[in-house]
Design an enzyme around this catalytic site. Structure first.
Site, PDB file in Angstrom:
ATOM      1  N   HIS A 157      29.506 -33.519  84.641  1.00  0.00           N
ATOM      2  CA  HIS A 157      28.906 -33.220  86.152  1.00  0.00           C
ATOM      3  C   HIS A 157      29.890 -32.311  86.880  1.00  0.00           C
ATOM      4  O   HIS A 157      30.827 -32.727  87.831  1.00  0.00           O
ATOM      5  CB  HIS A 157      28.959 -34.607  86.805  1.00  0.00           C
TER       6      HIS A 157
ATOM      7  N   GLU B 247      25.629 -28.679  85.466  1.00  0.00           N
ATOM      8  CA  GLU B 247      25.953 -29.812  84.790  1.00  0.00           C
ATOM      9  C   GLU B 247      25.002 -29.734  83.296  1.00  0.00           C
ATOM     10  O   GLU B 247      24.040 -30.021  83.327  1.00  0.00           O
ATOM     11  CB  GLU B 247      25.516 -31.007  85.432  1.00  0.00           C
TER      12      GLU B 247
HETATM   13  O1  TA6 Z   1      23.909 -34.223  89.932  1.00  0.00           O
HETATM   14  C1  TA6 Z   1      22.863 -34.489  90.566  1.00  0.00           C
HETATM   15  C2  TA6 Z   1      22.935 -35.788  91.125  1.00  0.00           C
HETATM   16  O2  TA6 Z   1      22.286 -36.761  90.380  1.00  0.00           O
HETATM   17  C3  TA6 Z   1      22.583 -35.933  92.575  1.00  0.00           C
HETATM   18  O3  TA6 Z   1      21.142 -36.417  92.530  1.00  0.00           O
HETATM   19  C4  TA6 Z   1      23.601 -36.536  93.263  1.00  0.00           C
HETATM   20  O4  TA6 Z   1      23.203 -37.963  93.561  1.00  0.00           O
HETATM   21  C5  TA6 Z   1      24.766 -36.185  92.445  1.00  0.00           C
HETATM   22  O5  TA6 Z   1      24.284 -36.254  91.226  1.00  0.00           O
HETATM   23  C6  TA6 Z   1      26.216 -37.029  92.809  1.00  0.00           C
HETATM   24  O6  TA6 Z   1      26.021 -38.547  92.564  1.00  0.00           O
HETATM   25  P1  TA6 Z   1      26.959 -39.641  92.739  1.00  0.00           P
HETATM   26  O7  TA6 Z   1      26.779 -40.577  91.945  1.00  0.00           O
HETATM   27  O8  TA6 Z   1      28.317 -38.865  92.193  1.00  0.00           O
HETATM   28  O9  TA6 Z   1      27.294 -39.277  94.192  1.00  0.00           O
END
Ligand code: TA6
Length: 324
Positions: free
Chosen positions: A185, A295
């Site tokens: 991520h 990501e």
């Molecule tokens: O990377 C995309 C995602 O799935 C978004 O939908 C958003 O939720 C992000 O991840 C961040 O997630 P988090 O659990 O780190 O707040």
């Protein structure tokens, strides 16, 4: 290679100045600087680095589930993005490699004090690999209760002079087969999101998570630009979707090229104004202008691991437009 490790973080610096810093919490890369000391990853000023919650920024690790999967029996009880990013990993060690032999003969050593010698030493194209491990026995009681499968994970972070590679190997150490998703991520730092364009996703199908219900199989025919909340799961076209480089431009300058190994999907996320406001650990609130999540992951389907099987995925983020 300068190196320091304590019970919470490992930092390595190459002789040419590049550095990387990794928290044992989640094996989260929280800093990657180039030779000039310029930070390449975005880290929220309110990111928790004490293990109280997943880090808002850097490169959190997503495993064994991407997002939440309420209809998926094995992972439905897990927190969003699984437990890898909120578990304490072990530091397994480091290794360095260099392509230019260090001075060994006395004559060479003598010139090492000369300009030529210094240049030769600086030309050593060093890299340093940091290895981290997590297994079932390292999970919290809560995580293990919610996902009782025996597994082992080895995560390698390799700092090169012009790139950073992160590689995750997951093995099924159980007698039962189970299935998982994985994703890196990555929060890339950009100067101004409104001058960013993302190339390599043309003709890729994507799931748009900002619509309700989410819309699938939309198509991009040109470079992607960001002017509102963006949350898309792409599967680049072709018979080897992982082989398509994704390049992030600022204006006409390529800033990052993301290469993938065995990770067929790319999630592109920017929370934009409202969602940034809604995250307590997202600071400054206009920080969405300076970050873009690209990501690499295997998240559109489930990877089935039979007992003894391994699944490996990696990304290499190359500075600039170079494609190794
Ligand atoms: O990377 C995309 C995602 O799935 C978004 O939908 C958003 O939720 C992000 O991840 C961040 O997630 P988090 O659990 O780190 O707040």
């Amino acid at each position: 290679v300068a190196f320091s490790a304590d019970n919470s973080r490992v930092t390595a610096t190459l002789p040419t100045g590049e550095s990387v810093s990794v928290l044992l919490y989640g094996a989260t890369v929280v800093s990657w600087k180039d030779k000039n000391g310029d930070e390449k990853l975005w880290l929220s000023e309110a990111a928790k680095l004490d293990g109280s919650k997943p880090v808002r920024g850097g490169i959190p690790l997503v495993f064994p589930v991407f997002g939440t999967a309420p209809d998926h029996a094995q992972t439905k009880d897990l927190p969003q993005h699984g437990f890898a990013r909120s578990s304490r990993w072990e530091f397994l060690g480091k290794s360095t490699s260099e392509s230019t032999p260090t001075p060994t003969t006395p004559a060479f050593a003598a010139t090492a004090t000369s300009a030529a010698g210094a240049v030769a030493a600086a030309a050593a194209d060093l890299s340093v690999k940091l290895d981290f491990g997590l297994s079932s026995s390292g999970l919290s009681e809560d995580a293990r209760a919610k996902w009782p499968y025996a597994f082992n994970a080895i995560y390698s972070v390799t700092l090169n002079t012009d790139s950073l590679t992160t590689n995750l190997v997951i093995t099924n150490d159980d007698e039962r087969s189970w299935e998982c998703q994985m994703l890196m991520h990555t929060y890339l730092r950009v100067n101004d999101i409104t001058s960013v364009s993302i190339h390599g996703l043309e003709n890729a199908s994507y799931v748009d998570k900002t619509t309700s219900p989410i819309s699938t199989n939309k198509q991009t025919t040109s470079a992607l630009t960001i002017s509102s909340e963006t949350d898309r799961v792409y599967t680049p076209a072709g018979d080897d979707p992982a082989s398509i480089p994704i390049t992030v431009f600022e204006g006409d300058q390529p800033k990052y090229t993301v290469l993938r190994d065995n990770l067929a999907n790319v999630v592109v996320w920017n929370p934009w104004i409202e969602k940034a406001k809604g995250m307590a650990d997202f600071e400054p609130k206009d920080g969405y202008k300076n970050m873009l999540c690209v990501e690499p992951g295997a998240v559109a389907t489930w990877q089935v691991l039979e007992p003894g099987d391994a699944f490996e995925g990696a990304q290499t983020i190359v500075l600039g437009g170079k494609q190794n």
